[in-house]
Write a protein that holds these residues in place. Sequence first.
Motif, PDB file in Angstrom:
ATOM      1  N   SER A   7       0.841  -1.196   0.000  1.00  0.00           N
ATOM      2  CA  SER A   7       0.000   0.000   0.000  1.00  0.00           C
ATOM      3  C   SER A   7       0.869   1.235   0.000  1.00  0.00           C
ATOM      4  CB  SER A   7      -0.906  -0.004   1.232  1.00  0.00           C
ATOM      5  OG  SER A   7      -1.609   1.206   1.320  1.00  0.00           O
ATOM      6  N   LEU A   8       0.602   2.133  -0.923  1.00  0.00           N
ATOM      7  CA  LEU A   8       1.381   3.368  -1.009  1.00  0.00           C
ATOM      8  C   LEU A   8       0.661   4.543  -0.365  1.00  0.00           C
ATOM      9  CD1 LEU A   8       2.762   3.140  -4.634  1.00  0.00           C
ATOM     10  CD2 LEU A   8       3.828   2.435  -2.510  1.00  0.00           C
ATOM     11  N   TYR A   9      -0.567   4.361   0.071  1.00  0.00           N
ATOM     12  CA  TYR A   9      -1.308   5.465   0.679  1.00  0.00           C
ATOM     13  C   TYR A   9      -2.141   4.932   1.831  1.00  0.00           C
ATOM     14  CZ  TYR A   9      -4.416   9.458   1.240  1.00  0.00           C
ATOM     15  OH  TYR A   9      -5.108  10.512   1.736  1.00  0.00           O
ATOM     16  N   PRO A  10      -1.562   4.902   3.023  1.00  0.00           N
ATOM     17  CA  PRO A  10      -2.313   4.402   4.170  1.00  0.00           C
ATOM     18  C   PRO A  10      -3.595   5.189   4.364  1.00  0.00           C
ATOM     19  CG  PRO A  10       0.018   4.759   4.711  1.00  0.00           C
ATOM     20  CD  PRO A  10      -0.238   5.371   3.375  1.00  0.00           C
ATOM     21  N   GLY A  11      -4.622   4.503   4.856  1.00  0.00           N
ATOM     22  CA  GLY A  11      -5.912   5.152   5.008  1.00  0.00           C
ATOM     23  C   GLY A  11      -5.914   6.259   6.046  1.00  0.00           C
ATOM     24  N   GLN A  12      -5.149   6.090   7.125  1.00  0.00           N
ATOM     25  CA  GLN A  12      -5.183   7.109   8.162  1.00  0.00           C
ATOM     26  C   GLN A  12      -4.237   8.238   7.841  1.00  0.00           C
ATOM     27  OE1 GLN A  12      -3.957   4.148   8.382  1.00  0.00           O
ATOM     28  NE2 GLN A  12      -1.955   4.131   9.358  1.00  0.00           N
ATOM     29  N   GLN A  13      -4.595   9.437   8.259  1.00  0.00           N
ATOM     30  CA  GLN A  13      -3.734  10.607   8.110  1.00  0.00           C
ATOM     31  C   GLN A  13      -2.956  10.784   9.409  1.00  0.00           C
ATOM     32  OE1 GLN A  13      -3.258  12.713   5.546  1.00  0.00           O
ATOM     33  NE2 GLN A  13      -4.574  11.514   4.221  1.00  0.00           N
ATOM     34  N   GLY A  14      -1.642  10.899   9.297  1.00  0.00           N
ATOM     35  CA  GLY A  14      -0.804  11.113  10.465  1.00  0.00           C
ATOM     36  C   GLY A  14      -0.086  12.428  10.376  1.00  0.00           C
ATOM     37  N   ALA A  15       0.794  12.618  11.338  1.00  0.00           N
ATOM     38  CA  ALA A  15       1.526  13.877  11.367  1.00  0.00           C
ATOM     39  C   ALA A  15       2.423  14.034  10.160  1.00  0.00           C
ATOM     40  CB  ALA A  15       2.365  13.940  12.650  1.00  0.00           C
ATOM     41  N   ASP A  16       2.855  12.897   9.585  1.00  0.00           N
ATOM     42  CA  ASP A  16       3.764  12.957   8.454  1.00  0.00           C
ATOM     43  C   ASP A  16       3.034  12.777   7.130  1.00  0.00           C
ATOM     44  OD1 ASP A  16       6.017  13.380   9.972  1.00  0.00           O
ATOM     45  OD2 ASP A  16       6.343  11.244  10.313  1.00  0.00           O
ATOM     46  N   LEU A  18       0.362  14.152   4.007  1.00  0.00           N
ATOM     47  CA  LEU A  18       0.010  15.378   3.305  1.00  0.00           C
ATOM     48  C   LEU A  18      -1.462  15.291   2.922  1.00  0.00           C
ATOM     49  CD1 LEU A  18       1.760  17.856   2.469  1.00  0.00           C
ATOM     50  CD2 LEU A  18       1.792  16.911   0.166  1.00  0.00           C
ATOM     51  N   ALA A  19      -2.254  16.241   3.389  1.00  0.00           N
ATOM     52  CA  ALA A  19      -3.686  16.222   3.119  1.00  0.00           C
ATOM     53  C   ALA A  19      -3.941  16.316   1.617  1.00  0.00           C
ATOM     54  CB  ALA A  19      -4.372  17.380   3.834  1.00  0.00           C
ATOM     55  N   PRO A  20      -5.039  15.726   1.119  1.00  0.00           N
ATOM     56  CA  PRO A  20      -5.333  15.777  -0.317  1.00  0.00           C
ATOM     57  C   PRO A  20      -5.390  17.195  -0.858  1.00  0.00           C
ATOM     58  CG  PRO A  20      -6.733  14.161   0.768  1.00  0.00           C
ATOM     59  CD  PRO A  20      -5.991  14.866   1.857  1.00  0.00           C
ATOM     60  N   GLU A  21      -5.957  18.136  -0.070  1.00  0.00           N
ATOM     61  CA  GLU A  21      -6.045  19.514  -0.557  1.00  0.00           C
ATOM     62  C   GLU A  21      -4.644  20.119  -0.728  1.00  0.00           C
ATOM     63  OE1 GLU A  21      -7.401  18.363   2.202  1.00  0.00           O
ATOM     64  OE2 GLU A  21      -9.529  18.164   1.641  1.00  0.00           O
ATOM     65  N   THR A  22      -3.769  19.830   0.240  1.00  0.00           N
ATOM     66  CA  THR A  22      -2.400  20.348   0.153  1.00  0.00           C
ATOM     67  C   THR A  22      -1.654  19.703  -1.008  1.00  0.00           C
ATOM     68  OG1 THR A  22      -2.424  20.590   2.563  1.00  0.00           O
ATOM     69  CG2 THR A  22      -0.296  20.758   1.461  1.00  0.00           C
ATOM     70  N   ALA A  23      -1.880  18.387  -1.200  1.00  0.00           N
ATOM     71  CA  ALA A  23      -1.222  17.696  -2.315  1.00  0.00           C
ATOM     72  C   ALA A  23      -1.670  18.280  -3.648  1.00  0.00           C
ATOM     73  CB  ALA A  23      -1.535  16.198  -2.258  1.00  0.00           C
ATOM     74  N   GLY A  24      -2.960  18.604  -3.761  1.00  0.00           N
ATOM     75  CA  GLY A  24      -3.450  19.208  -4.998  1.00  0.00           C
ATOM     76  C   GLY A  24      -2.835  20.569  -5.257  1.00  0.00           C
ATOM     77  N   SER A 160       0.697  10.635   0.659  1.00  0.00           N
ATOM     78  CA  SER A 160      -0.332  11.489   0.075  1.00  0.00           C
ATOM     79  C   SER A 160      -0.984  10.749  -1.084  1.00  0.00           C
ATOM     80  CB  SER A 160       0.287  12.806  -0.427  1.00  0.00           C
ATOM     81  OG  SER A 160       0.884  12.619  -1.696  1.00  0.00           O
ATOM     82  N   PRO A 161      -2.120  11.253  -1.562  1.00  0.00           N
ATOM     83  CA  PRO A 161      -2.749  10.623  -2.727  1.00  0.00           C
ATOM     84  C   PRO A 161      -2.045  10.972  -4.036  1.00  0.00           C
ATOM     85  CG  PRO A 161      -4.053  12.500  -1.995  1.00  0.00           C
ATOM     86  CD  PRO A 161      -2.950  12.336  -0.997  1.00  0.00           C
ATOM     87  N   LEU A 162      -0.999  11.779  -3.983  1.00  0.00           N
ATOM     88  CA  LEU A 162      -0.310  12.223  -5.193  1.00  0.00           C
ATOM     89  C   LEU A 162       0.716  11.179  -5.614  1.00  0.00           C
ATOM     90  CD1 LEU A 162       0.246  14.387  -7.290  1.00  0.00           C
ATOM     91  CD2 LEU A 162       1.787  15.503  -5.667  1.00  0.00           C
ATOM     92  N   GLN A 163       0.514  10.592  -6.795  1.00  0.00           N
ATOM     93  CA  GLN A 163       1.422   9.587  -7.328  1.00  0.00           C
ATOM     94  C   GLN A 163       2.074  10.162  -8.588  1.00  0.00           C
ATOM     95  OE1 GLN A 163       1.795   6.753  -5.595  1.00  0.00           O
ATOM     96  NE2 GLN A 163       0.240   7.435  -4.151  1.00  0.00           N
TER      97      GLN A 163
END
Length: 758
Positions: A7-16, A18-24, A160-163
């Motif tokens: 898995s390259l994008y764990p489901g949980q968001q942690g301190a490390d 990057l939020a999807p909005e920030t990645a965009g 992040s969701p950015l690949q």
Amino acid sequence: MSAQVHSLYPGQQGADSLAPETAGELLRELRGLVMRGLGERLGRMFNGADDLLFDMSERAANNDQQRVYFDTMRAIRLGRARIAEQYETRIRESFDTLRAQVGGEQADPGEIDFENLALLESEDLEESIALSNMSGRAESAYQNALFELEKRLEWLGKHSPLQLPLTAIGPTGFCDAFRASLKVLEIEFSIKLVLYKLYERLVIGDLGPLYGEILGLFDRFGIHPEKKAAPRKPNPAMAGVGGAAAAAAAAASGLPPVGSPGPLPSLDEQTLGLLQQFGTQFPGLGGMVPGAGLGGAAMGPLGGAGGVGGAGGGYGNSSYAGAVLGNAYADAMLASELMSAARGQSVQGLDPGHAWAMTQRAGLVGRMFNEIVADPNLPRGVTGAMEDLRFPVIKTALSDVSFFSDPQHPVRSLINDLASMAASTRAGGAPAVQRFEELARKVKQQFDLNAETVRPKAREAAPLEESDIERFLDQQIAQGRERRQAIVEKVRKVVSQELELNTLTQPVPETLEPLLRSGWGPMMAMRLLRHGHDSELWRAGMELLHRVLFALNPKSPNARSAAEREALRRDIGVALAEVGMAEDRIDPLLSGLDQALDDVNHDAEEALKRQAREEAEAAELAVKKARAKAKGKTKDPDVHAEVPPPKAAPEPAPEPEPAASGERLLEQLLQIGSWFRVYDRSNHDTRWLKVTSWYPQTQRVSFAEFDGKNVLTLHTKDLYEDLISGRSEPIDSAPTTLNLLKTLREQSQPPASAAPAA
């Protein structure tokens, strides 16, 4: 080689994360920065092209070269707007469409798609080589910046969701975009090559500041790949079993051995067999005797089977010179300590934690080598040479932890290069295998560490984190895919060159091109991959091509008889089906063959009719002359009509100039990363080195050892002379390139002196 999808994008968001909005937002800014930077550089290239091209034209060697430079000026003036628009589109698309796929069904990594083996036209092939050389030089020049970018993109893929692949912002992607943008123009191939030179000099050569800005953008978004996530809990799936005693103790107590990070990692069967092999060279080391074996070990991700039932036998073809050195600490002693550590036995001066880490590292290297030698494209003749490198690489991994964290580690890059070369040796036959084996022996001497040097570093080895292991394994999978693609390109090039050589003197009808390039070409590439250049199947495929070309000869009507045509269609159809081509693909290709043969028959019939008419007219004219002579009429205009003189036979094509052939040879040979046996004129010695840079404008080529050290720079004139004389030799080149070298060597030989008169 089996692949595990991580898995390259764990489901949980942690301190490390990057939020999807920030990645965009990062993607938008990155795309704008790259497009703006490339657009400015492309504009400067167009604005300065006239002056550069005019200077080139003044230095041109002949009128043809001058014409090409002036035609390039005209092409830029007329097409710069369309080129710029298409280039911008391609760069934008690289951000939108080139995204790594997460999850989903994975193709078999060992399988090579038949469709990918279709041949390129000769000019397309030459264009691909030119672009590959250009991007290779750029990657070498910007390797530090690209390494930093790759680490940040890898971090993005995991947090992040950015690949976003490196090709979107790397020299290869930029070169591909420029190549695609030139397709909007109808220009000669020679003009394309000049445009590529301008692009390399004025755009690719000025990427340093742009990469600095991109790294600054990542830093502004707080992307620091050197920051590691908190250690995760041990994953039972990553744990193996190290020896029967350790396995039994761990199973009984449910706890790892005292002082170790977890259950003991396992060593694969091949690596254990290699360690046991040292026991036969140095008896009495820790019970390392043939047949001792390790029983009952389970399979874990750090290797194949966790134990072996026997000695494992001959791994590699050579004995290690440092195995027995009296009382000195040698390879056999290091192997003994590794074997004891893998069994869970105590080693004097080595605490359990460090023993655990040594076993873990050796297991990872073992898995890497097992996947390489399991490649179905690897000829059996070279597996021994690859296995001989297993223990030297284990020593490197024990002494240098960056071996696992740095994808560009010199030894990792070397092994990947050698694996690619080994898998492509079938394309060159037995001589290629011999050259590879000699190269592997020589290069091993460049990086094989002394066991006494490794010992203190190995005893301080710290366990690798699970995230580091997963990243290393992911990188091995990616490198395996890249190796297979490189092999595909190599065999396509070999087959394409063979086709070009066999059709030099005979035009190929357009209706036959699909059969040759999408049928016969992929079939021959498959045969080359699976059976080699010296196989009966390869020779049979070449015979099929010769039959087709013979049938296309207007002077061979018997080869186009109904029976011969049916036999030819049948043999081609069977050959294509045997390599996996579907019947609905074969029929259209054979229809193209039928059309080509029908056209030849039609042209031959028309030629016979013309010949009959001309012979009849000539006979009639002869009769009239005879009658006129008999009657004494010499001024009859009908009789003495002027007969057109016979057409002069076309002059034979001139032989290529030696200088042009030499330039073509160097263009084919001097590809970044290619290995050579190079003659060093300064000390009259021969060295085994690879090409690190080549700049035709300055006529300089640089070679270095596997790690980029001990650089040797030569003038291309000196290198060419050494190649012709045999003092220098290419190691990994296509058969057609070696044939060209052989021809040039023969041409350089002085003619045999005439025998003295008796």
